[in-house]
Design a protein around this motif. Structure first.
Motif, PDB file in Angstrom:
ATOM      1  N   ASP A   1      22.388  80.350  18.834  1.00 27.90           N
ATOM      2  CA  ASP A   1      21.695  79.194  19.413  1.00 27.90           C
ATOM      3  C   ASP A   1      20.992  78.397  18.320  1.00 27.90           C
ATOM      4  OD1 ASP A   1      19.028  78.027  20.770  1.00 27.90           O
ATOM      5  OD2 ASP A   1      20.588  78.212  22.287  1.00 27.90           O
ATOM      6  N   HIS A   2      20.838  77.078  18.551  1.00 28.23           N
ATOM      7  CA  HIS A   2      20.234  76.219  17.531  1.00 28.23           C
ATOM      8  C   HIS A   2      18.805  76.629  17.175  1.00 28.23           C
ATOM      9  CE1 HIS A   2      18.967  74.450  21.370  1.00 28.23           C
ATOM     10  NE2 HIS A   2      17.948  73.913  20.735  1.00 28.23           N
ATOM     11  N   ILE A   3      18.078  77.189  18.118  1.00 24.23           N
ATOM     12  CA  ILE A   3      16.710  77.637  17.838  1.00 24.23           C
ATOM     13  C   ILE A   3      16.716  78.795  16.839  1.00 24.23           C
ATOM     14  CG2 ILE A   3      14.724  78.822  18.895  1.00 24.23           C
ATOM     15  CD1 ILE A   3      14.700  75.886  19.384  1.00 24.23           C
ATOM     16  N   ASP A   4      17.759  79.629  16.909  1.00 23.58           N
ATOM     17  CA  ASP A   4      17.843  80.777  16.012  1.00 23.58           C
ATOM     18  C   ASP A   4      18.530  80.445  14.690  1.00 23.58           C
ATOM     19  OD1 ASP A   4      16.631  82.479  17.896  1.00 23.58           O
ATOM     20  OD2 ASP A   4      18.546  82.700  18.952  1.00 23.58           O
ATOM     21  N   LEU A   5      19.164  79.270  14.620  1.00 25.68           N
ATOM     22  CA  LEU A   5      19.855  78.882  13.384  1.00 25.68           C
ATOM     23  C   LEU A   5      18.879  78.486  12.281  1.00 25.68           C
ATOM     24  CD1 LEU A   5      22.911  76.688  14.486  1.00 25.68           C
ATOM     25  CD2 LEU A   5      22.934  78.963  13.475  1.00 25.68           C
ATOM     26  N   THR A   6      17.747  77.905  12.655  1.00 29.60           N
ATOM     27  CA  THR A   6      16.826  77.358  11.655  1.00 29.60           C
ATOM     28  C   THR A   6      15.386  77.455  12.123  1.00 29.60           C
ATOM     29  OG1 THR A   6      16.181  75.356  10.444  1.00 29.60           O
ATOM     30  CG2 THR A   6      17.206  75.039  12.599  1.00 29.60           C
ATOM     31  N   LYS A   7      14.493  77.721  11.193  1.00 26.13           N
ATOM     32  CA  LYS A   7      13.060  77.737  11.491  1.00 26.13           C
ATOM     33  C   LYS A   7      12.478  76.322  11.439  1.00 26.13           C
ATOM     34  CE  LYS A   7      12.849  82.200  11.824  1.00 26.13           C
ATOM     35  NZ  LYS A   7      12.668  82.841  13.169  1.00 26.13           N
ATOM     36  N   LYS A   8      13.320  75.353  11.117  1.00 27.26           N
ATOM     37  CA  LYS A   8      12.840  73.967  11.000  1.00 27.26           C
ATOM     38  C   LYS A   8      12.808  73.245  12.346  1.00 27.26           C
ATOM     39  CE  LYS A   8      14.298  73.660   6.189  1.00 27.26           C
ATOM     40  NZ  LYS A   8      15.209  73.036   5.202  1.00 27.26           N
ATOM     41  N   ILE A   9      13.243  73.929  13.406  1.00 26.59           N
ATOM     42  CA  ILE A   9      12.994  73.476  14.782  1.00 26.59           C
ATOM     43  C   ILE A   9      11.946  74.426  15.334  1.00 26.59           C
ATOM     44  CG2 ILE A   9      13.966  73.059  17.070  1.00 26.59           C
ATOM     45  CD1 ILE A   9      16.696  72.695  15.752  1.00 26.59           C
ATOM     46  N   ASP A  10      10.711  73.948  15.420  1.00 26.32           N
ATOM     47  CA  ASP A  10       9.572  74.831  15.700  1.00 26.32           C
ATOM     48  C   ASP A  10       8.962  74.503  17.067  1.00 26.32           C
ATOM     49  OD1 ASP A  10       7.261  76.355  15.676  1.00 26.32           O
ATOM     50  OD2 ASP A  10       6.918  76.059  13.528  1.00 26.32           O
TER      51      ASP A  10
ATOM     52  N   PHE B   1       8.313  70.894  24.124  1.00 30.46           N
ATOM     53  CA  PHE B   1       8.251  69.969  23.001  1.00 30.46           C
ATOM     54  C   PHE B   1       8.774  70.708  21.769  1.00 30.46           C
ATOM     55  CE2 PHE B   1       4.945  68.384  25.840  1.00 30.46           C
ATOM     56  CZ  PHE B   1       5.168  67.011  25.822  1.00 30.46           C
ATOM     57  N   ALA B   2       9.098  69.965  20.717  1.00 28.75           N
ATOM     58  CA  ALA B   2       9.545  70.591  19.470  1.00 28.75           C
ATOM     59  C   ALA B   2       9.021  69.808  18.284  1.00 28.75           C
ATOM     60  CB  ALA B   2      11.068  70.656  19.422  1.00 28.75           C
ATOM     61  N   VAL B   3       8.737  70.531  17.206  1.00 33.58           N
ATOM     62  CA  VAL B   3       8.436  69.917  15.915  1.00 33.58           C
ATOM     63  C   VAL B   3       9.656  70.119  15.031  1.00 33.58           C
ATOM     64  CG1 VAL B   3       7.027  70.062  13.834  1.00 33.58           C
ATOM     65  CG2 VAL B   3       5.947  70.260  16.086  1.00 33.58           C
ATOM     66  N   LEU B   4      10.170  69.028  14.472  1.00 38.38           N
ATOM     67  CA  LEU B   4      11.285  69.115  13.526  1.00 38.38           C
ATOM     68  C   LEU B   4      10.730  68.980  12.120  1.00 38.38           C
ATOM     69  CD1 LEU B   4      13.973  66.863  15.294  1.00 38.38           C
ATOM     70  CD2 LEU B   4      13.387  69.275  15.707  1.00 38.38           C
TER      71      LEU B   4
ATOM     72  N   SER C   1      14.507  69.016   6.423  1.00 34.18           N
ATOM     73  CA  SER C   1      15.874  68.502   6.487  1.00 34.18           C
ATOM     74  C   SER C   1      16.313  68.204   7.916  1.00 34.18           C
ATOM     75  CB  SER C   1      16.840  69.499   5.846  1.00 34.18           C
ATOM     76  OG  SER C   1      16.797  70.750   6.519  1.00 34.18           O
ATOM     77  N   ILE C   2      15.767  68.930   8.906  1.00 35.62           N
ATOM     78  CA  ILE C   2      16.134  68.676  10.305  1.00 35.62           C
ATOM     79  C   ILE C   2      15.524  67.356  10.780  1.00 35.62           C
ATOM     80  CG2 ILE C   2      16.042  69.537  12.663  1.00 35.62           C
ATOM     81  CD1 ILE C   2      17.914  71.103  10.872  1.00 35.62           C
ATOM     82  N   ALA C   3      14.267  67.099  10.403  1.00 31.47           N
ATOM     83  CA  ALA C   3      13.642  65.808  10.736  1.00 31.47           C
ATOM     84  C   ALA C   3      14.411  64.667  10.070  1.00 31.47           C
ATOM     85  CB  ALA C   3      12.187  65.801  10.287  1.00 31.47           C
ATOM     86  N   LYS C   4      14.840  64.906   8.822  1.00 25.50           N
ATOM     87  CA  LYS C   4      15.604  63.890   8.101  1.00 25.50           C
ATOM     88  C   LYS C   4      16.950  63.646   8.768  1.00 25.50           C
ATOM     89  CE  LYS C   4      17.234  62.713   3.449  1.00 25.50           C
ATOM     90  NZ  LYS C   4      17.373  63.192   2.041  1.00 25.50           N
ATOM     91  N   LEU C   5      17.587  64.711   9.257  1.00 23.41           N
ATOM     92  CA  LEU C   5      18.871  64.559   9.950  1.00 23.41           C
ATOM     93  C   LEU C   5      18.698  63.737  11.225  1.00 23.41           C
ATOM     94  CD1 LEU C   5      21.853  65.150  10.350  1.00 23.41           C
ATOM     95  CD2 LEU C   5      21.209  67.349  11.395  1.00 23.41           C
TER      96      LEU C   5
END
Length: 415
Positions: free
Chosen positions: A136-145, A157-160, A163-167
């Motif tokens: 799942d995308h939540i488990d792929l990266t800690k940059k979706i918090d 809600f989510a904090v990006l 690099s995820i915010a930049k994407l």
């Protein structure tokens, strides 16, 4: 809003058409209200006519110096009755308006029968499913918090980060540029809308619980469709201006009342998300062709991003309140092993135009209601998820599609 004259003349046919979408029209209520309206209008017109005649007679008597006391008393009596009848008439007209605002749009004849999403019709599949990822995308990266977001605002809600915010920013710019290429004019819009605007698009009064209300007359927008449509509220458009094509990037705010489960933990279903809106005002004769064109514009984005997707036509029981015909674009989500909606492209016919008073004037100076069409081009968060999940191969980075390099700065995204 449904044409009231059409409702009076064809109430049985309209009732049958609305049953296709699961809406039972209270025909007797309308007939009763309309009968009361008609009787009151006759009374008002009769009293107005009597008052006019007596007022003319009063003027002549006064000019000749004759006694006008009894005539004045009679006129005052009529004025009193007229005030009461007008109050009753206005109350009935308000009841009729509330009745009409509750009625959904009539499904187009080309909208298939069916009661729910299981009856939707697959139109086409585009792209091969090659990803074997189950993460799942939540488990792929800690940059979706979502934990940090919960601290700041609460659930859904989510904090990006990084690099995820930049994407996300890159995707927004890319999608807007595709819209520009396809002839849509960009608007920067308020993220709040007044009650009149939300009534115009069909969000109010029926779906108030889905909205975030900020003051007596202001709500956070559920979609850019609301302000884009209302740019032309109470506007008479020249026929040679059509089609009008607008786009915007806005956050969207939805209460998501009743939502629960897996979707509420990540970016799939949130209170706040980003979206690029594609919006058209069309001549009724060409609105279905304009819907097809808007659908192609939204599909182009997924094709350029090299993401597998499918297009389904919604059945009558699954289309939105204001829509008469809808196509959903669904992108492949590997972790869920299924396609998920990423854009909903709809023709509203003259439903929103009647509520918003958007009319067209042709060269013969004839006036008629416009048709409105809109869709997402695309939902940014879901596009981001689809990119991550479809391109994940087990390492700490993914390779972005070539079209995003000029927006992101490289083709490598660190997870």
């Amino acid at each position: 809003m449904i044409d009231i004259k059409n409702l009076r003349d064809n109430i049985d046919d309209i009732s049958a058409a609305l049953l296709r979408r699961g809406y039972k029209l209270d025909s007797q209520k309308f007939k009763t209200l309309d009968s009361e309206r008609k009787a009151l209008q006759v009374n008002v017109e009769t009293l107005q006519s009597s008052r006019k005649k007596l007022s003319e007679e009063f003027g002549k008597l006064k000019a000749s110096g004759s006694d006008t006391v009894s005539l004045k008393e009679e006129i005052d009596g009529i004025n009193s009755k007229l005030k009461k009848e007008n109050e009753l008439l206005n109350a009935i007209l308000e009841s009729i308006n509330e009745y009409l605002l509750d009625i959904p749009n009539i499904p187009d004849q080309s909208t298939p029968d069916g009661s729910n999403e299981n009856d939707n019709v697959l139109i086409r599949k585009i792209g091969d499913i090659i990803s074997t990822n189950t993460v799942d995308h939540i488990d792929l990266t800690k940059k979706i918090d979502t934990d940090l977001a919960s601290k700041l605002a609460g659930s859904r809600f989510a904090v990006l980060k990084g690099s995820i915010a930049k994407l996300q920013r890159a995707l927004i710019s890319f999608m807007l540029d595709i819209a520009h290429k396809n002839g849509y004019e960009e608007y920067y819009l308020p993220f709040m809308a007044n009650r009149e605007s939300l009534i115009g698009t069909g969000n109010l009064p029926k779906f108030e619980e889905d909205l975030f209300k900020t003051s007596e007359n202001l709500y956070l927008i559920p979609t850019g469709e609301v302000p884009l449509t209302n740019i032309y509220r109470d506007i008479l458009i020249s026929e040679d201006q059509l089609p009008i094509k607008l786009t915007s990037h806005t956050p969207c705010f939805r209460s998501e009342a009743g939502s629960y489960g897996r979707d509420t933990k990540g970016l799939i279903r949130q209170h706040q998300f980003e979206k690029i809106e594609l919006f058209k005002i069309s001549n009724p004769a060409s609105s279905m062709a304009e819907l097809d064109g808007l659908l192609e514009n939204a599909e182009e984005i997924l094709q350029l991003l090299e993401l597998p997707y499918q297009v389904v036509q919604l059945c009558a029981g699954d289309i939105g309140f204001s829509s008469c015909k809808t196509f959903d674009i669904e992108v492949w989500m590997p972790s869920q092993n299924k396609y998920r909606e990423i854009s909903s492209c709809s023709n509203f016919g003259d439903f929103q135009a009647r509520r918003s008073n958007i009319k067209i004037k042709n060269n013969n100076k004839e006036k008629y209601y416009a048709h409105t069409i809109n869709g997402s081009g695309l939902a940014v968060g879901r596009t981001l998820i689809a990119l991550l999940e479809n391109r994940y191969e087990g390492s700490n980075s993914i390779t972005l599609p070539e079209v995003l390099v000029k927006y992101f700065g490289s083709n490598n995204l660190e997870l």
